[in-house]
Design a protein around this motif. Sequence first.
Motif, PDB file in Angstrom:
ATOM      1  N   GLY A   1     -27.635  26.317 -58.468  1.00 42.70           N
ATOM      2  CA  GLY A   1     -26.484  25.491 -58.100  1.00 42.70           C
ATOM      3  C   GLY A   1     -26.422  25.239 -56.608  1.00 42.70           C
ATOM      4  O   GLY A   1     -26.151  24.112 -56.162  1.00 42.70           O
ATOM      5  N   GLU A   2     -26.673  26.280 -55.818  1.00 42.38           N
ATOM      6  CA  GLU A   2     -26.678  26.120 -54.358  1.00 42.38           C
ATOM      7  C   GLU A   2     -27.754  25.128 -53.930  1.00 42.38           C
ATOM      8  O   GLU A   2     -27.532  24.269 -53.084  1.00 42.38           O
ATOM      9  N   GLN A   3     -28.943  25.251 -54.528  1.00 45.70           N
ATOM     10  CA  GLN A   3     -30.043  24.348 -54.184  1.00 45.70           C
ATOM     11  C   GLN A   3     -29.696  22.912 -54.566  1.00 45.70           C
ATOM     12  O   GLN A   3     -29.997  21.979 -53.815  1.00 45.70           O
ATOM     13  N   LEU A   4     -29.063  22.735 -55.701  1.00 44.96           N
ATOM     14  CA  LEU A   4     -28.661  21.393 -56.120  1.00 44.96           C
ATOM     15  C   LEU A   4     -27.663  20.788 -55.142  1.00 44.96           C
ATOM     16  O   LEU A   4     -27.761  19.608 -54.777  1.00 44.96           O
ATOM     17  N   VAL A   5     -26.694  21.584 -54.694  1.00 38.78           N
ATOM     18  CA  VAL A   5     -25.716  21.101 -53.708  1.00 38.78           C
ATOM     19  C   VAL A   5     -26.434  20.672 -52.433  1.00 38.78           C
ATOM     20  O   VAL A   5     -26.187  19.588 -51.889  1.00 38.78           O
ATOM     21  N   LEU A   6     -27.328  21.520 -51.937  1.00 40.35           N
ATOM     22  CA  LEU A   6     -28.059  21.190 -50.705  1.00 40.35           C
ATOM     23  C   LEU A   6     -28.916  19.940 -50.877  1.00 40.35           C
ATOM     24  O   LEU A   6     -28.970  19.077 -49.987  1.00 40.35           O
ATOM     25  N   ASN A   7     -29.572  19.807 -52.012  1.00 40.53           N
ATOM     26  CA  ASN A   7     -30.380  18.609 -52.276  1.00 40.53           C
ATOM     27  C   ASN A   7     -29.513  17.359 -52.356  1.00 40.53           C
ATOM     28  O   ASN A   7     -29.919  16.282 -51.900  1.00 40.53           O
ATOM     29  N   ASN A   8     -28.316  17.485 -52.927  1.00 45.99           N
ATOM     30  CA  ASN A   8     -27.394  16.353 -52.981  1.00 45.99           C
ATOM     31  C   ASN A   8     -26.946  15.949 -51.590  1.00 45.99           C
ATOM     32  O   ASN A   8     -26.870  14.750 -51.272  1.00 45.99           O
ATOM     33  N   ILE A   9     -26.634  16.922 -50.759  1.00 44.84           N
ATOM     34  CA  ILE A   9     -26.213  16.619 -49.383  1.00 44.84           C
ATOM     35  C   ILE A   9     -27.354  15.942 -48.626  1.00 44.84           C
ATOM     36  O   ILE A   9     -27.148  14.921 -47.954  1.00 44.84           O
ATOM     37  N   ARG A  10     -28.551  16.494 -48.741  1.00 41.22           N
ATOM     38  CA  ARG A  10     -29.711  15.898 -48.063  1.00 41.22           C
ATOM     39  C   ARG A  10     -29.915  14.458 -48.520  1.00 41.22           C
ATOM     40  O   ARG A  10     -30.092  13.550 -47.711  1.00 41.22           O
ATOM     41  N   SER A  11     -29.878  14.232 -49.824  1.00 41.14           N
ATOM     42  CA  SER A  11     -30.062  12.889 -50.353  1.00 41.14           C
ATOM     43  C   SER A  11     -28.980  11.944 -49.847  1.00 41.14           C
ATOM     44  O   SER A  11     -29.265  10.803 -49.470  1.00 41.14           O
ATOM     45  N   PHE A  12     -27.742  12.422 -49.820  1.00 35.81           N
ATOM     46  CA  PHE A  12     -26.642  11.576 -49.350  1.00 35.81           C
ATOM     47  C   PHE A  12     -26.830  11.206 -47.880  1.00 35.81           C
ATOM     48  O   PHE A  12     -26.641  10.052 -47.492  1.00 35.81           O
ATOM     49  N   LEU A  13     -27.218  12.172 -47.059  1.00 38.72           N
ATOM     50  CA  LEU A  13     -27.417  11.906 -45.636  1.00 38.72           C
ATOM     51  C   LEU A  13     -28.600  10.978 -45.391  1.00 38.72           C
ATOM     52  O   LEU A  13     -28.571  10.146 -44.478  1.00 38.72           O
ATOM     53  N   GLU A  14     -29.631  11.086 -46.210  1.00 37.44           N
ATOM     54  CA  GLU A  14     -30.835  10.274 -46.029  1.00 37.44           C
ATOM     55  C   GLU A  14     -30.746   8.895 -46.671  1.00 37.44           C
ATOM     56  O   GLU A  14     -31.281   7.924 -46.148  1.00 37.44           O
ATOM     57  N   THR A  15     -30.045   8.791 -47.819  1.00 34.76           N
ATOM     58  CA  THR A  15     -30.048   7.532 -48.578  1.00 34.76           C
ATOM     59  C   THR A  15     -28.666   6.935 -48.793  1.00 34.76           C
ATOM     60  O   THR A  15     -28.545   5.806 -49.251  1.00 34.76           O
ATOM     61  N   GLY A  16     -27.641   7.735 -48.529  1.00 36.32           N
ATOM     62  CA  GLY A  16     -26.279   7.276 -48.799  1.00 36.32           C
ATOM     63  C   GLY A  16     -25.835   7.529 -50.233  1.00 36.32           C
ATOM     64  O   GLY A  16     -24.723   7.181 -50.610  1.00 36.32           O
ATOM     65  N   LYS A  17     -26.710   8.143 -51.054  1.00 27.36           N
ATOM     66  CA  LYS A  17     -26.374   8.439 -52.449  1.00 27.36           C
ATOM     67  C   LYS A  17     -26.813   9.857 -52.801  1.00 27.36           C
ATOM     68  O   LYS A  17     -27.941  10.247 -52.507  1.00 27.36           O
ATOM     69  N   PRO A  18     -25.941  10.609 -53.475  1.00 27.34           N
ATOM     70  CA  PRO A  18     -26.355  11.936 -53.937  1.00 27.34           C
ATOM     71  C   PRO A  18     -27.275  11.805 -55.150  1.00 27.34           C
ATOM     72  O   PRO A  18     -27.322  10.756 -55.799  1.00 27.34           O
ATOM     73  N   LEU A  19     -27.992  12.864 -55.450  1.00 26.70           N
ATOM     74  CA  LEU A  19     -28.909  12.856 -56.596  1.00 26.70           C
ATOM     75  C   LEU A  19     -28.176  12.895 -57.934  1.00 26.70           C
ATOM     76  O   LEU A  19     -28.600  12.267 -58.898  1.00 26.70           O
ATOM     77  N   THR A  20     -27.087  13.659 -58.006  1.00 23.76           N
ATOM     78  CA  THR A  20     -26.419  13.888 -59.283  1.00 23.76           C
ATOM     79  C   THR A  20     -24.936  13.545 -59.197  1.00 23.76           C
ATOM     80  O   THR A  20     -24.084  14.374 -59.487  1.00 23.76           O
ATOM     81  N   ALA A  21     -24.651  12.321 -58.829  1.00 21.89           N
ATOM     82  CA  ALA A  21     -23.257  11.898 -58.722  1.00 21.89           C
ATOM     83  C   ALA A  21     -22.617  11.807 -60.102  1.00 21.89           C
ATOM     84  O   ALA A  21     -23.197  11.238 -61.027  1.00 21.89           O
ATOM     85  N   VAL A  22     -21.437  12.373 -60.236  1.00 25.58           N
ATOM     86  CA  VAL A  22     -20.699  12.278 -61.495  1.00 25.58           C
ATOM     87  C   VAL A  22     -20.271  10.838 -61.732  1.00 25.58           C
ATOM     88  O   VAL A  22     -20.256  10.354 -62.853  1.00 25.58           O
ATOM     89  N   ASN A  23     -19.942  10.155 -60.662  1.00 28.02           N
ATOM     90  CA  ASN A  23     -19.444   8.780 -60.762  1.00 28.02           C
ATOM     91  C   ASN A  23     -20.489   7.783 -60.254  1.00 28.02           C
ATOM     92  O   ASN A  23     -20.157   6.844 -59.551  1.00 28.02           O
ATOM     93  N   ALA A  24     -21.754   7.963 -60.636  1.00 28.62           N
ATOM     94  CA  ALA A  24     -22.857   7.121 -60.143  1.00 28.62           C
ATOM     95  C   ALA A  24     -22.601   5.646 -60.378  1.00 28.62           C
ATOM     96  O   ALA A  24     -22.972   4.804 -59.551  1.00 28.62           O
ATOM     97  N   ASP A  25     -21.951   5.292 -61.470  1.00 29.14           N
ATOM     98  CA  ASP A  25     -21.685   3.884 -61.767  1.00 29.14           C
ATOM     99  C   ASP A  25     -20.668   3.272 -60.812  1.00 29.14           C
ATOM    100  O   ASP A  25     -20.587   2.052 -60.683  1.00 29.14           O
ATOM    101  N   GLN A  26     -19.930   4.092 -60.093  1.00 25.41           N
ATOM    102  CA  GLN A  26     -18.914   3.621 -59.139  1.00 25.41           C
ATOM    103  C   GLN A  26     -19.475   3.432 -57.724  1.00 25.41           C
ATOM    104  O   GLN A  26     -18.841   2.825 -56.878  1.00 25.41           O
ATOM    105  N   LEU A  27     -20.667   4.002 -57.473  1.00 29.18           N
ATOM    106  CA  LEU A  27     -21.255   3.931 -56.141  1.00 29.18           C
ATOM    107  C   LEU A  27     -21.902   2.585 -55.903  1.00 29.18           C
ATOM    108  O   LEU A  27     -22.497   1.997 -56.789  1.00 29.18           O
ATOM    109  N   ASN A  28     -21.816   2.105 -54.670  1.00 30.92           N
ATOM    110  CA  ASN A  28     -22.458   0.814 -54.322  1.00 30.92           C
ATOM    111  C   ASN A  28     -23.881   1.018 -53.909  1.00 30.92           C
ATOM    112  O   ASN A  28     -24.295   1.903 -53.316  1.00 30.92           O
TER     113      ASN A  28
END
Length: 172
Positions: free
Chosen positions: A145-172
């Motif tokens: 779980g910790e690794q997933l959180v860190l990977n999501n943060i990294r992805s968000f900072l690098e691409t503007g999108k997390p890897l496992t967004a609950v509301n992915a359909d709402q993201l632009n």
Amino acid sequence: MGDIGRDVARKLRVFDMKIIYYNRRQLAPELEKELEAEYIPTLQELLKRCDVLSINCPLTPETHHLISGPEFALMKHGSYLVNTARGPVIDEPALKEALISGKIKRAGLDVFENEPDIDPFFRTCEQVTIQPHYGGFSIGTIRKGEQLVLNNIRSFLETGKPLTAVNADQLN
């Protein structure tokens, strides 16, 4: 005998329990040797032989009510049952009958068929130990779980999108 079943088997070795298991696929011989586990080719044969049944399977159409009246009838009188899988894997009315008759001496339940509406019988039956769906909580799952959180943060900072967004359909 997936990841969770293997983890349970490793923990039970300290109690000098003989580990028998049923699975869709037999483990590799070296893993069976490491776990000191014996493969049983049918669920029915496993039920006839085991003193403690630990259920660790996913919920699928094939495993819904996998353990019901006929399966309890095959088990030894005074057996123990632990369910950390999913509630609907066990037919709860059949489990109640098995507890009342003594077929099942004790049950440890981490999951229930109609969570969060737990049958009051299980809350008051002295032969049942319940805990809040906590069976998968381990150091390993915390680390994942910790690794997933860190990977999501990294992805968000690098691409503007997390890897496992609950509301992915709402993201632009």
